[in-house]
Design a protein around this motif. Structure first.
Motif, PDB file in Angstrom:
ATOM      1  N   ASP A  67       0.778  -1.240  -0.006  1.00 32.42           N
ATOM      2  CA  ASP A  67      -0.062  -0.122   0.022  1.00 32.42           C
ATOM      3  C   ASP A  67       0.926   1.203   0.052  1.00 32.42           C
ATOM      4  O   ASP A  67       0.574   2.178  -0.950  1.00 32.42           O
ATOM      5  CB  ASP A  67      -0.876   0.072   1.194  1.00 32.42           C
ATOM      6  N   LEU A  68       1.911   1.315   0.796  1.00 31.47           N
ATOM      7  CA  LEU A  68       2.823   2.373   0.767  1.00 31.47           C
ATOM      8  C   LEU A  68       3.364   2.606  -0.584  1.00 31.47           C
ATOM      9  O   LEU A  68       3.490   3.628  -1.202  1.00 31.47           O
ATOM     10  CB  LEU A  68       3.944   2.192   1.769  1.00 31.47           C
ATOM     11  N   ARG A  69       3.643   1.676  -1.440  1.00 33.66           N
ATOM     12  CA  ARG A  69       4.487   1.632  -2.523  1.00 33.66           C
ATOM     13  C   ARG A  69       3.268   2.261  -3.611  1.00 33.66           C
ATOM     14  O   ARG A  69       3.868   3.154  -4.474  1.00 33.66           O
ATOM     15  CB  ARG A  69       4.793   0.202  -3.273  1.00 33.66           C
ATOM     16  N   ASP A  70       2.053   1.960  -3.399  1.00 33.11           N
ATOM     17  CA  ASP A  70       1.027   2.645  -4.272  1.00 33.11           C
ATOM     18  C   ASP A  70       0.898   4.052  -3.829  1.00 33.11           C
ATOM     19  O   ASP A  70       0.749   4.915  -5.000  1.00 33.11           O
ATOM     20  CB  ASP A  70      -0.420   2.009  -3.902  1.00 33.11           C
ATOM     21  N   ALA A  71       1.008   4.362  -2.685  1.00 38.22           N
ATOM     22  CA  ALA A  71       1.001   5.828  -2.362  1.00 38.22           C
ATOM     23  C   ALA A  71       2.226   6.669  -2.736  1.00 38.22           C
ATOM     24  O   ALA A  71       1.938   7.616  -3.370  1.00 38.22           O
ATOM     25  CB  ALA A  71       0.761   6.009  -0.813  1.00 38.22           C
ATOM     26  N   LYS A  72       3.281   6.067  -2.741  1.00 42.25           N
ATOM     27  CA  LYS A  72       4.547   6.755  -3.415  1.00 42.25           C
ATOM     28  C   LYS A  72       4.347   6.709  -4.961  1.00 42.25           C
ATOM     29  O   LYS A  72       4.793   7.754  -5.290  1.00 42.25           O
ATOM     30  CB  LYS A  72       5.615   5.729  -2.985  1.00 42.25           C
ATOM     31  N   LYS A  73       3.967   5.615  -5.392  1.00 39.57           N
ATOM     32  CA  LYS A  73       3.729   5.746  -7.030  1.00 39.57           C
ATOM     33  C   LYS A  73       2.723   6.879  -7.516  1.00 39.57           C
ATOM     34  O   LYS A  73       3.071   7.837  -8.322  1.00 39.57           O
ATOM     35  CB  LYS A  73       3.145   4.462  -7.432  1.00 39.57           C
ATOM     36  N   TRP A  74       1.576   6.970  -6.680  1.00 35.89           N
ATOM     37  CA  TRP A  74       0.760   7.971  -7.219  1.00 35.89           C
ATOM     38  C   TRP A  74       1.248   9.340  -6.833  1.00 35.89           C
ATOM     39  O   TRP A  74       1.016  10.353  -7.525  1.00 35.89           O
ATOM     40  CB  TRP A  74      -0.816   7.950  -6.449  1.00 35.89           C
ATOM     41  N   SER A  93       3.365  12.330   5.354  1.00 39.62           N
ATOM     42  CA  SER A  93       2.581  11.218   5.847  1.00 39.62           C
ATOM     43  C   SER A  93       3.275  10.249   5.339  1.00 39.62           C
ATOM     44  O   SER A  93       3.457   8.904   5.915  1.00 39.62           O
ATOM     45  CB  SER A  93       1.173  11.160   5.305  1.00 39.62           C
ATOM     46  N   ILE A  94       3.715  10.171   3.811  1.00 41.77           N
ATOM     47  CA  ILE A  94       4.614   8.935   3.295  1.00 41.77           C
ATOM     48  C   ILE A  94       5.754   8.840   3.983  1.00 41.77           C
ATOM     49  O   ILE A  94       5.988   7.531   4.450  1.00 41.77           O
ATOM     50  CB  ILE A  94       4.944   9.431   1.822  1.00 41.77           C
ATOM     51  N   GLU A  95       6.519   9.756   4.668  1.00 39.12           N
ATOM     52  CA  GLU A  95       7.831   9.551   5.398  1.00 39.12           C
ATOM     53  C   GLU A  95       7.414   8.839   6.897  1.00 39.12           C
ATOM     54  O   GLU A  95       8.091   8.058   7.166  1.00 39.12           O
ATOM     55  CB  GLU A  95       8.514  10.751   5.532  1.00 39.12           C
ATOM     56  N   GLU A  96       5.969   9.100   7.237  1.00 38.34           N
ATOM     57  CA  GLU A  96       5.833   8.824   8.743  1.00 38.34           C
ATOM     58  C   GLU A  96       5.588   7.134   8.301  1.00 38.34           C
ATOM     59  O   GLU A  96       6.026   6.615   9.184  1.00 38.34           O
ATOM     60  CB  GLU A  96       4.766   9.273   9.163  1.00 38.34           C
ATOM     61  N   VAL A  97       4.850   6.825   7.478  1.00 41.03           N
ATOM     62  CA  VAL A  97       4.287   5.180   7.523  1.00 41.03           C
ATOM     63  C   VAL A  97       5.717   4.642   7.077  1.00 41.03           C
ATOM     64  O   VAL A  97       5.885   3.456   7.410  1.00 41.03           O
ATOM     65  CB  VAL A  97       3.274   5.436   6.225  1.00 41.03           C
ATOM     66  N   GLU A  98       6.638   5.236   6.057  1.00 45.43           N
ATOM     67  CA  GLU A  98       7.856   4.326   5.726  1.00 45.43           C
ATOM     68  C   GLU A  98       8.643   4.291   7.057  1.00 45.43           C
ATOM     69  O   GLU A  98       9.180   3.132   7.314  1.00 45.43           O
ATOM     70  CB  GLU A  98       8.421   5.408   4.708  1.00 45.43           C
ATOM     71  N   ALA A  99       8.690   5.205   7.910  1.00 46.57           N
ATOM     72  CA  ALA A  99       9.691   5.217   9.040  1.00 46.57           C
ATOM     73  C   ALA A  99       9.057   3.814   9.875  1.00 46.57           C
ATOM     74  O   ALA A  99       9.604   3.334  10.362  1.00 46.57           O
ATOM     75  CB  ALA A  99       9.757   6.459   9.849  1.00 46.57           C
ATOM     76  N   LEU A 100       7.738   3.929  10.170  1.00 50.61           N
ATOM     77  CA  LEU A 100       7.154   2.774  10.982  1.00 50.61           C
ATOM     78  C   LEU A 100       7.187   1.416  10.411  1.00 50.61           C
ATOM     79  O   LEU A 100       7.695   0.661  11.073  1.00 50.61           O
ATOM     80  CB  LEU A 100       5.402   3.184  10.978  1.00 50.61           C
ATOM     81  N   ILE A 101       7.210   1.437   8.945  1.00 51.34           N
ATOM     82  CA  ILE A 101       7.505   0.138   8.388  1.00 51.34           C
ATOM     83  C   ILE A 101       8.905  -0.277   8.583  1.00 51.34           C
ATOM     84  O   ILE A 101       9.183  -1.652   8.895  1.00 51.34           O
ATOM     85  CB  ILE A 101       6.995   0.119   6.899  1.00 51.34           C
ATOM     86  N   GLU A 102       9.921   0.465   8.398  1.00 49.57           N
ATOM     87  CA  GLU A 102      11.313   0.424   8.675  1.00 49.57           C
ATOM     88  C   GLU A 102      11.328  -0.109  10.028  1.00 49.57           C
ATOM     89  O   GLU A 102      12.161  -1.016  10.326  1.00 49.57           O
ATOM     90  CB  GLU A 102      12.301   1.490   8.383  1.00 49.57           C
ATOM     91  N   THR A 103      10.774   0.503  11.118  1.00 50.12           N
ATOM     92  CA  THR A 103      11.094   0.185  12.659  1.00 50.12           C
ATOM     93  C   THR A 103      10.617  -1.339  12.683  1.00 50.12           C
ATOM     94  O   THR A 103      11.015  -2.052  13.356  1.00 50.12           O
ATOM     95  CB  THR A 103      10.315   1.224  13.194  1.00 50.12           C
ATOM     96  N   ILE A 104       9.381  -1.332  12.280  1.00 52.55           N
ATOM     97  CA  ILE A 104       8.680  -3.052  12.366  1.00 52.55           C
ATOM     98  C   ILE A 104       9.464  -4.003  11.505  1.00 52.55           C
ATOM     99  O   ILE A 104       9.679  -5.109  12.202  1.00 52.55           O
ATOM    100  CB  ILE A 104       7.186  -2.836  11.746  1.00 52.55           C
ATOM    101  N   GLU A 105      10.104  -3.663  10.347  1.00 50.65           N
ATOM    102  CA  GLU A 105      11.022  -4.555   9.818  1.00 50.65           C
ATOM    103  C   GLU A 105      12.160  -4.935  10.534  1.00 50.65           C
ATOM    104  O   GLU A 105      12.507  -6.128  10.549  1.00 50.65           O
ATOM    105  CB  GLU A 105      11.445  -3.912   8.252  1.00 50.65           C
ATOM    106  N   GLU A 106      12.796  -3.793  10.899  1.00 48.08           N
ATOM    107  CA  GLU A 106      13.834  -4.285  11.885  1.00 48.08           C
ATOM    108  C   GLU A 106      13.702  -4.825  13.004  1.00 48.08           C
ATOM    109  O   GLU A 106      14.438  -5.905  13.476  1.00 48.08           O
ATOM    110  CB  GLU A 106      14.554  -2.828  12.666  1.00 48.08           C
ATOM    111  N   ALA A 107      12.492  -4.595  13.722  1.00 50.79           N
ATOM    112  CA  ALA A 107      11.947  -5.440  14.915  1.00 50.79           C
ATOM    113  C   ALA A 107      11.839  -7.074  14.336  1.00 50.79           C
ATOM    114  O   ALA A 107      12.002  -8.043  14.842  1.00 50.79           O
ATOM    115  CB  ALA A 107      10.809  -5.148  15.486  1.00 50.79           C
ATOM    116  N   HIS A 108      11.280  -7.366  13.096  1.00 50.91           N
ATOM    117  CA  HIS A 108      11.017  -8.352  12.605  1.00 50.91           C
ATOM    118  C   HIS A 108      12.247  -9.231  12.147  1.00 50.91           C
ATOM    119  O   HIS A 108      12.295 -10.544  12.545  1.00 50.91           O
ATOM    120  CB  HIS A 108      10.145  -8.199  11.236  1.00 50.91           C
ATOM    121  N   ASP A 109      13.208  -8.660  11.896  1.00 46.90           N
ATOM    122  CA  ASP A 109      14.597  -9.322  11.586  1.00 46.90           C
ATOM    123  C   ASP A 109      15.101  -9.656  12.650  1.00 46.90           C
ATOM    124  O   ASP A 109      15.725 -10.648  12.933  1.00 46.90           O
ATOM    125  CB  ASP A 109      15.578  -8.441  10.981  1.00 46.90           C
ATOM    126  N   GLN A 110      15.057  -8.803  13.896  1.00 48.44           N
ATOM    127  CA  GLN A 110      15.639  -9.175  15.275  1.00 48.44           C
ATOM    128  C   GLN A 110      14.995 -10.227  16.003  1.00 48.44           C
ATOM    129  O   GLN A 110      15.638 -11.135  16.448  1.00 48.44           O
ATOM    130  CB  GLN A 110      15.515  -8.048  16.257  1.00 48.44           C
TER     131      GLN A 110
END
Length: 152
Positions: A67-74, A93-110
């Motif tokens: 969904d973020l990719r779609d938002a960034k594309k448009w 808003s895009i930067e905020e959601v992107e930062a949240l996703i990056e934080t969650i991905e880091e936690a997922h990797d850990q």
């Protein structure tokens, strides 16, 4: 100005509004696809590995990324077409959601790293405990043999 130019300007304005709406809708979808706080906090597992596997699953953000990719594309299309009068709020808003996703991905990797490490650690600790028990048994046997030899 001709009627055609007015129609084209009006159509461009409509398209710009629709593009903004698409960006906002995709951002809303991305936020909705993020894990719920309770999903990463509460668990019903019987052991640590179950907890970690549940947490890793809860931290999945594939749908949010899409969904973020779609938002960034448009957003990119609208920006390049100079379709947005004020795009700063969308960009934030895009930067905020992107930062949240990056934080969650880091936690997922850990969590993934821990999920891979914990079974090995358990095996190592079990082996060490068994080796200690074997050594204690050997010491006990040696002590018993020494006492028996002294008694003779």
């Amino acid at each position: 100005m001709s009627q055609s130019t007015l129609d084209n300007d009006e159509l461009f304005g409509e398209a710009a509004n629709e593009m903004r709406e698409d960006v906002e809708a995709s951002l809303d979808d991305a936020r909705a696809a993020l894990p719920d706080g309770d999903a990463v906090w509460e668990t019903e597992a019987d052991n640590v590995l179950g907890v970690l596997n549940g947490l890793r699953s809860a931290l999945d953000v594939e749908d949010a990324q899409s969904d973020l990719r779609d938002a960034k594309k448009w957003f990119t299309m609208g920006q390049r077409a100079d379709a947005f009068d004020d795009a700063e709020d969308l960009e934030e808003s895009i930067e905020e959601v992107e930062a949240l996703i990056e934080t969650i991905e880091e936690a997922h990797d850990q969590v993934g790293d821990l999920t891979a490490t914990i079974p090995d650690l358990r095996g190592t600790l079990d082996d060490a405990a068994d080796a200690g028990t074997d050594a204690d048994d050997a010491d006990t046997e040696a002590d018993a043999d020494a006492e028996e030899a002294e008694a003779e």
